[in-house]
Enzyme design. Sequence first.
Site, short mmCIF file in Angstrom:
data_model
loop_
_atom_site.label_atom_id
_atom_site.label_comp_id
_atom_site.label_asym_id
_atom_site.label_seq_id
_atom_site.Cartn_x
_atom_site.Cartn_y
_atom_site.Cartn_z
N HIS A 308 -13.24 -44.69 39.67
CA HIS A 308 -13.35 -45.76 40.68
C HIS A 308 -12.81 -45.21 42.01
O HIS A 308 -11.83 -44.47 42.01
CB HIS A 308 -12.50 -46.95 40.22
CG HIS A 308 -12.39 -48.04 41.25
ND1 HIS A 308 -11.21 -48.33 41.91
CD2 HIS A 308 -13.30 -48.92 41.72
CE1 HIS A 308 -11.42 -49.35 42.74
NE2 HIS A 308 -12.67 -49.71 42.65
N ASN A 309 -13.47 -45.59 43.12
CA ASN A 309 -13.03 -45.10 44.45
C ASN A 309 -12.74 -43.60 44.38
O ASN A 309 -11.67 -43.13 44.78
CB ASN A 309 -11.77 -45.85 44.92
CG ASN A 309 -12.10 -47.27 45.35
OD1 ASN A 309 -13.26 -47.68 45.36
ND2 ASN A 309 -11.08 -48.04 45.68
N GLU A 338 -18.00 -42.83 42.27
CA GLU A 338 -18.34 -43.92 43.18
C GLU A 338 -18.39 -43.42 44.62
O GLU A 338 -17.52 -42.66 45.05
CB GLU A 338 -17.30 -45.04 43.05
CG GLU A 338 -17.68 -46.25 43.88
CD GLU A 338 -16.63 -47.36 43.83
OE1 GLU A 338 -16.93 -48.45 44.33
OE2 GLU A 338 -15.53 -47.13 43.29
N ASP A 340 -18.59 -45.06 48.37
CA ASP A 340 -18.48 -46.26 49.20
C ASP A 340 -19.03 -45.89 50.58
O ASP A 340 -18.35 -45.22 51.35
CB ASP A 340 -16.98 -46.60 49.29
CG ASP A 340 -16.75 -48.09 49.27
OD1 ASP A 340 -17.67 -48.83 49.63
OD2 ASP A 340 -15.64 -48.52 48.90
N HIS A 353 -12.79 -46.18 52.24
CA HIS A 353 -12.52 -47.51 51.70
C HIS A 353 -12.59 -48.49 52.86
O HIS A 353 -11.70 -48.51 53.71
CB HIS A 353 -11.15 -47.52 51.03
CG HIS A 353 -10.98 -48.63 50.03
ND1 HIS A 353 -12.01 -49.00 49.18
CD2 HIS A 353 -9.95 -49.44 49.73
CE1 HIS A 353 -11.60 -49.98 48.40
NE2 HIS A 353 -10.35 -50.27 48.71
N GLU A 387 -21.98 -47.78 46.53
CA GLU A 387 -21.65 -49.09 47.09
C GLU A 387 -22.04 -49.00 48.55
O GLU A 387 -21.41 -48.32 49.35
CB GLU A 387 -20.16 -49.39 46.91
CG GLU A 387 -19.93 -50.86 47.16
CD GLU A 387 -18.55 -51.33 46.73
OE1 GLU A 387 -17.99 -52.14 47.47
OE2 GLU A 387 -18.05 -50.90 45.69
#
Length: 753
Positions: A308-309, A338, A340, A353, A387
């Site tokens: 994640h992230n 991931e 973003d 982020h 994302e």
Amino acid sequence: METNGIEKKPTGMEGDPDLQFLLQGGDLLKVLSPSWKKTRYLKLQEDCKTMWRESKKTFKSSQTFPVDSISAVRLGRQSEGLKKNTEEHVEGRCFTILFKDRRKNLDLIASSEEEAGRWVRSLEKLISNINNLNRQQTTEHWIFSCLRKADKNKDDKLSQPEMKNFLRLINVEMDDDYAEMLFKECDKSKSGYLAGAEIEHFYDLLTNREEINVIYGEYAKTTGFMNAENLVEFLMREQREKATLADAQKIIEKYEPDEQAKGKRLLSKDGFLMYLHNPEAMILNPDHKGVYQDMQQPLNHYFISSSHNTYLMEDQLKGPSSTEAYIRALQKGCRCVELDCWDGSDNEPVIYHGYTLTSKILFKDVIKAIKEYAFKTSDYPVILSLENHCSVEQQSIMAQHMSSILGSTLVTTPLGDGMPTNFPSPEEVKGKFLIKGKRLNKLEASFADAAAKAENTDVTEEEESNNEAEDEQKEKKSKKKLKLAKELSDMVIYCKSVHFNGFEDARKNLGFYEMSSFKEGKAMDLAEESANAYIRHNVEKLSRIYPAGSRTDSSNYNPVPLWNAGCQIVALNFQTVCTELDINQGRFLVNGKSGYVLKPAYMRDGATEFDPITLTRGEWLQHKTLHVMIISGQQLPKVNKKKSSIVDPLVKVQIYGVPADVAEKETDPVGNNGFNPSWNENFQFDVYVPELALVRFLIEDHDSTSDNEFIGQFTLPFNSLKMGYRHVPLLNKNGDLLPSAGLFVHIMVLDAE
């Protein structure tokens, strides 16, 4: 300290020109910024385990770092620091030393391309040699460097105060009487110091393993040695292994250090200990180390190691974003990362982020790093979880970058002819990338005639939200619309992100390739309250779980209940050291560290009755009794670097799995001994669903006034345990091997009555 009974430079590289090059060392430029480039003298110390670097400043002290703390050496301007702070024309002279722990990269420039190549080649050879030292050699190597440190006046002799210093260095506190007794026993020449063979004798007394002597004594029935028949008896009776005389003879040939004993086909006590220390004889079943599972099942029938992230190195509010974070995750076997994505300047999308102070990195740089490192640890497919917060223009650029950088390794059309009805297997998409993201239409539409294709460019934006209240607000408002570029939409084949509206809706209205992401709180509720429905849902579809946005410190949730519910992509913050990540590493330790572990058969059957909470009867119920004896520890590292500090170790044995199997038991602490603590404590556990269970051995430094401190741990699947007398390797907080440390245990798994 010359040989003195302890082998000098035990790296397996004696006389090697590359070793001589490192021992001689040389001047290099250290790079911190475009303007800060300072000369540093770098060389390997005499112990062949420590690198030393000196600043040219008069008062600046020299610094050292252990060779085994290096994770990689990379030639060229590969690190972010070198790309940013150096010109292209020095490409061939640059190299970077990367570390296993949280230490910053060391970016360096050599005086010539040839010299840079020599540094990289020599360091890689040394690291490889140190990694290949067998366990027994590692122990001697470690003791040798401590002896050198203890010999303060460098006269190749140990006085009594120097011996005490040595004991402290090897993490053993002895009362003065015992230390004096040991010293006198070894000081045969009565000179008041130890030299040569006396140091060897002292070393033998220290490395004496009473528990091994007892086991060896029981089977050494041939003139005080073990012959092949004795070894077969030990392997079959104690280790529960099918062994032939030929197997035993191979072991003697491979591990017996004494040529005379080997000539008579006998195994000495040293040879026996060397055999027990080799990876094949340790607690992890060697048959499970490589890829041993069926890799031809549909992708959603596997647990998939997921991050994640992935772009973050630290926390989620102000920590740095870095391509290095992707490299680290991929090298740890992570198969779902991931990205973003946000609009950046100069029409170049960036990753960070959103709405926080975390730094930004270019989308194209991340894709390049992923392409280079994706398949170094595992050949199996990598899922890029997008994302997407970008404008349509920058989405088109994202699609162009992925297409040009990843080329034919990117899956952009379904495998085979016509509309697929199921996922491909990991084997079928080996070495490939799959995109997870939004899609403008159903996959079926791309097989309909051109006129019927969707012209709509709007999709509902599925953001990972930061709190539950925000979720409620979102439900009430009309969903935020995101314009989607057709080129990016068309790249989404097997992992189309959709909103979850309940299991019934998913079964009736969603294709197999349409998957939902669940925040940990929602997923935990479903895993507790509707476990069987969740398992059946995951027989047909993929599910991704992600940590709550409130975890701004990048902490993690327990992945086990979600694996128990059949969720495949249980995404954790790989940048955080914690128990949950240890468990994740344990789950994916087997099957070649491929990042894919096949789910049990009862979690791949659409009509399954399995429920991890209620545990009704079924093929999953295979009640076992696990007997564990914690016997002893070896060379446990100090927790506190203070000279006088010695650990008081205790061992916890933890079981993770279905709720009925979760358990923990611990030994008493052993006071002031990290060198060779002995516990000899027995524990018993009931394990009802062994296929989902994991066993964790945790060693802590006991503290009666505050929380115990972590020393080391090892986690592995219950079904990968070997029985009998086994050494357990230990990993540090970052999940890297502690080279000399270990735990010695006895394991027995029986069918419960």
